[in-house]
Design an enzyme around this catalytic site. Structure first.
Site, mmCIF file in Angstrom:
data_model
loop_
_atom_site.group_PDB
_atom_site.id
_atom_site.type_symbol
_atom_site.label_atom_id
_atom_site.label_comp_id
_atom_site.label_asym_id
_atom_site.label_seq_id
_atom_site.Cartn_x
_atom_site.Cartn_y
_atom_site.Cartn_z
ATOM 1 N N GLY A 199 0.793 -1.221 0.000
ATOM 2 C CA GLY A 199 0.000 0.000 0.000
ATOM 3 C C GLY A 199 0.822 1.265 0.000
ATOM 4 O O GLY A 199 0.320 2.336 -0.331
ATOM 5 N N ARG A 200 2.094 1.157 0.367
ATOM 6 C CA ARG A 200 2.973 2.341 0.335
ATOM 7 C C ARG A 200 4.411 1.959 0.040
ATOM 8 O O ARG A 200 5.313 2.781 0.186
ATOM 9 C CB ARG A 200 2.894 3.088 1.661
ATOM 10 C CG ARG A 200 3.237 2.226 2.853
ATOM 11 C CD ARG A 200 3.261 3.030 4.098
ATOM 12 N NE ARG A 200 3.451 2.171 5.259
ATOM 13 C CZ ARG A 200 3.793 2.610 6.440
ATOM 14 N NH1 ARG A 200 3.995 3.892 6.622
ATOM 15 N NH2 ARG A 200 3.930 1.780 7.455
ATOM 16 N N ASP A 232 -2.713 7.068 2.325
ATOM 17 C CA ASP A 232 -2.059 8.007 1.413
ATOM 18 C C ASP A 232 -0.768 7.461 0.807
ATOM 19 O O ASP A 232 -0.131 8.131 -0.004
ATOM 20 C CB ASP A 232 -1.780 9.338 2.126
ATOM 21 C CG ASP A 232 -0.975 9.165 3.417
ATOM 22 O OD1 ASP A 232 -0.325 8.118 3.592
ATOM 23 O OD2 ASP A 232 -0.999 10.091 4.257
ATOM 24 N N ARG A 290 14.443 -0.072 1.409
ATOM 25 C CA ARG A 290 14.652 -1.415 1.947
ATOM 26 C C ARG A 290 15.305 -2.305 0.883
ATOM 27 O O ARG A 290 15.085 -2.136 -0.315
ATOM 28 C CB ARG A 290 13.326 -2.031 2.396
ATOM 29 C CG ARG A 290 12.554 -1.168 3.356
ATOM 30 C CD ARG A 290 11.504 -1.952 4.115
ATOM 31 N NE ARG A 290 10.461 -2.515 3.275
ATOM 32 C CZ ARG A 290 9.376 -3.130 3.763
ATOM 33 N NH1 ARG A 290 9.233 -3.260 5.077
ATOM 34 N NH2 ARG A 290 8.449 -3.602 2.963
ATOM 35 N N ASP A 390 0.880 -11.810 6.167
ATOM 36 C CA ASP A 390 1.464 -10.934 5.148
ATOM 37 C C ASP A 390 2.785 -10.325 5.616
ATOM 38 O O ASP A 390 3.465 -9.658 4.831
ATOM 39 C CB ASP A 390 0.486 -9.824 4.758
ATOM 40 C CG ASP A 390 0.033 -9.005 5.952
ATOM 41 O OD1 ASP A 390 -0.637 -9.571 6.823
ATOM 42 O OD2 ASP A 390 0.350 -7.791 6.016
#
Length: 638
Positions: A199-200, A232, A290, A390
């Site tokens: 999601g980000r 966001d 990462r 997850d």
């Protein structure tokens, strides 16, 4: 035909070592006794080898042998020491433009035909191509890891480039990158959550170094993706500092983990409700780059297995991809090697032949890697906090650092996650059982796709249990300097520590100072441990004296000198860990523009097992303010 995979026993505690239960607990520890043989990845032969094993025993006479993963941990710690050199013997140093991109993930697996970031259900695809979209205003590079740069063969001078913050924030396209967000699902707090996905986090692609090692670069907090739902796609500085610091700290502790190349501020504020109490505020935005050989998770397979027959072939494709690129030794197993057949029961069809099904061999190795990882967490007192499926790496790495925490005062029920407080599902003592539960969900996904059968799935879960106990017993024995595992000594120690809330890290570090002299006067027995045994009354003092006497009796029978034992114990009991209050001190300063403490902690954590002059303050017990909300416990808000 869909196969039903048996879940672990209804008692969530059957794997939990007895001494992690309080004395009042009625739950019993009963490890599996069916251990005909043990499957161990052989790093030297890139295959599997078989080791005969007798049934598990609670006897204190179990010998401590060198773990297969001890040498792996050393490799992990020293990955950057074997630097690549060119034909002339010079160390290879690349510019960002010279990265050798590979992009196997997007080339070999089905992708989303759409490229917009509208939140939606993404069907029949492993990823969605999406570019970073984080708003920046004079982004700044504030911290980086030289050892990760060396893995990538990145020239350290690249960190000095004026445009480095733009390239590694995603504000400026990195030449050669092919960014995407991964699609996955997962169980969150034991409930199936459906599609989740990156999601980000946006993966830039895979970089191959001169050794052929594959490293994925991923920007966390780089903007919206189709998997952002109502969020966001951004990240705040406090959570980014924690992830950057802890991924590197775990690496130098010798624990498999994703890594972090660098930390950048975006120059833009992000709105967050840190405590979910209706009081949002503006916080500095940030991005972490990462790095991992793969960001595939258990949930990467679960999502496709959950969508019915049409997507089951994707499960197979994803499994084939992982085996090809990250478990190649499984492809080359000798099909004629009958030593890789395992008896799992008394029935005629109870033999599991791992050479006849590569997917069965694969899930067994993932189960063993996961068990080893969790045992190492328990050894250093690390609590992940959000062990959803997850957040479980197929490589057996620590992944996704959210509201994590290292134990201060020893408390088996400790959870660093405020969301986990009602049931403490993910507390320190539950981690071994949650690891098994998550393996069961992963195995079920493979069984639904008819890659493994129920017998093979159950064998993987059994191997998890055996491997965890083997690793945990070896780790705890080494922490105490024991030549053989002694269940009674270790159980009573941890029960004493829980009763008196003894600092986990400092106690084990001090324990190496105890002399193996049975003639030590009673009033001197606790002197080496004085700094850890605070405010104990007469009754508790007597309990500790009794334990130390039993401990001295146990360690005094061998040929190891006090000096040798201390050196060995200090090499496995860190002096410095990334306590939450240390993180918070660095965060408080960083939010005022001072990143010196972030960099101090990075330097400190590179040598957690060594005494470092002038750094004693970082080994102190947490101050009173460390127990305020947002320090000792955190939410998932980041």
């Amino acid at each position: 035909m869909l196969l039903r995979v048996c879940s672990p026993p209804s008692s969530f505690f059957y794997l939990r070592p007895l001494h992690l239960l309080t004395s009042s607990s009625k739950l019993q520890f009963s490890p599996s006794l069916r251990r005909e043989s043990r499957l161990i990845p052989s790093r030297s032969s890139s295959s599997f080898r078989r080791m005969e094993s007798s049934p598990a025993s609670s006897s204190s006479q179990t010998p401590v042998t060198a773990s297969e993963t001890d040498s792996l941990a050393k490799d992990l710690q020293n990955q950057n020491l074997g630097a690549s050199v060119d034909e002339g013997g010079a160390k290879i140093k690349r510019k960002l433009e010279d990265f050798n991109w590979n992009h196997s993930f997007v080339k070999e697996l089905p992708g989303d035909p759409r490229s917009d970031v509208t939140s939606r259900e993404v069907l029949h695809a492993c990823y969605s191509k999406v570019s970073p979209s984080v708003p920046v205003d004079d982004p700044q590079l504030v911290a980086w890891s030289d050892s990760v740069a060396e893995l990538l063969e990145l020239d350290p001078k690249e960190f000095e480039r004026p445009d480095f913050p733009l390239l590694l924030s995603g504000a400026k396209p990195l030449p050669g990158a092919m960014p995407y967000a991964q699609c996955y699902g997962g169980h969150q707090f034991g409930m199936w959550a459906g599609q989740l996905g990156d999601g980000r986090a946006i993966t830039l692609g895979e970089v191959l170094n001169s050794k052929g090692e594959r490293w994925e670069l991923q920007l966390k907090g780089a903007g919206k993706t189709p998997y952002s739902r109502f969020a966001d796609g951004l990240a705040v500085l406090r959570s980014s500092i924690r992830e950057f610091l802890c991924s590197e700290a775990m690496h130098f502790l010798g624990i498999p983990t994703t890594r972090a190349l660098c930390l950048l501020t975006t120059g833009q504020d992000v709105t967050r409700d840190m405590f979910y109490d209706g009081n949002p505020k503006e916080e500095p935005g940030a991005i972490v780059c990462r790095v991992s050989q793969s960001f595939l998770r258990f949930g990467s397979y679960q999502i496709h297995a959950s969508r019915g027959k049409e997507d089951l072939e994707i499960v197979r494709k994803l499994a084939d991809y992982a085996i090809k690129h990250h478990f190649p030794h499984i492809e080359s197993m000798n099909r004629s090697d009958d030593s890789l057949s395992f008896i799992t029961g008394k029935e005629d069809d109870s033999v599991v032949d791992l050479t006849s099904n590569k997917y069965a061999a694969w899930v067994v190795e993932i189960a063993e890697r996961t068990a080893t990882l969790v045992a190492r967490w328990q050894g250093v007192g690390f609590t992940h906090g959000v062990l959803n499926t997850d957040n479980m790496s197929i490589l057996g790495q620590t992944i996704d650092y959210g509201p994590f925490g290292f134990l201060d005062a020893f408390d088996p029920s400790f959870t660093p996650n405020t969301t986990d407080l009602p049931g403490r599902r993910y507390c320190f003592a539950n981690q071994p059982d949650i690891g098994l539960w998550n393996i069961a969900q992963f195995a079920k996904s493979l069984a639904v796709a008819e890659l493994i059968n129920q017998k093979e799935a159950n064998y993987a879960m059994e191997r998890y249990g055996d491997k965890f106990m083997d690793e945990y017993q070896a780790i705890m024995s080494k922490k105490l300097g024991l030549s053989k595992y002694n269940k009674d000594i270790i159980s009573k120690l941890l029960n004493n520590m829980a009763v008196d809330k003894v600092d986990y890290t400092n106690f084990f570090r001090l324990l190496s100072n105890v002399k193996a002299d049975p003639n030590t006067p009673e009033d001197e027995l606790l002197k080496p441990l004085k700094a850890a045994l605070l405010d104990i009354g007469k009754e508790r003092k007597e309990a500790w004296i009794k334990w130390v006497q039993a401990y001295i009796q146990e360690v005094s029978g061998g040929d190891t000198s006090d000096e040798e034992r201390k050196a060995r114990m200090d090499s496995v009991n860190p002096k410095y860990i990334l306590r939450n209050y240390l993180c918070q001190s660095a965060i408080d300063a960083a939010e005022q523009g001072d990143f010196s403490e972030v960099n101090n902690l990075i330097r400190l954590m590179k040598n957690p097992y060594e005494d470092q002059p002038g750094m004693q303050k970082y080994a102190r017990l947490p101050p009173a303010w460390a127990y305020r909300p947002g320090v000792c416990m955190l939410s998932c808000s980041s």
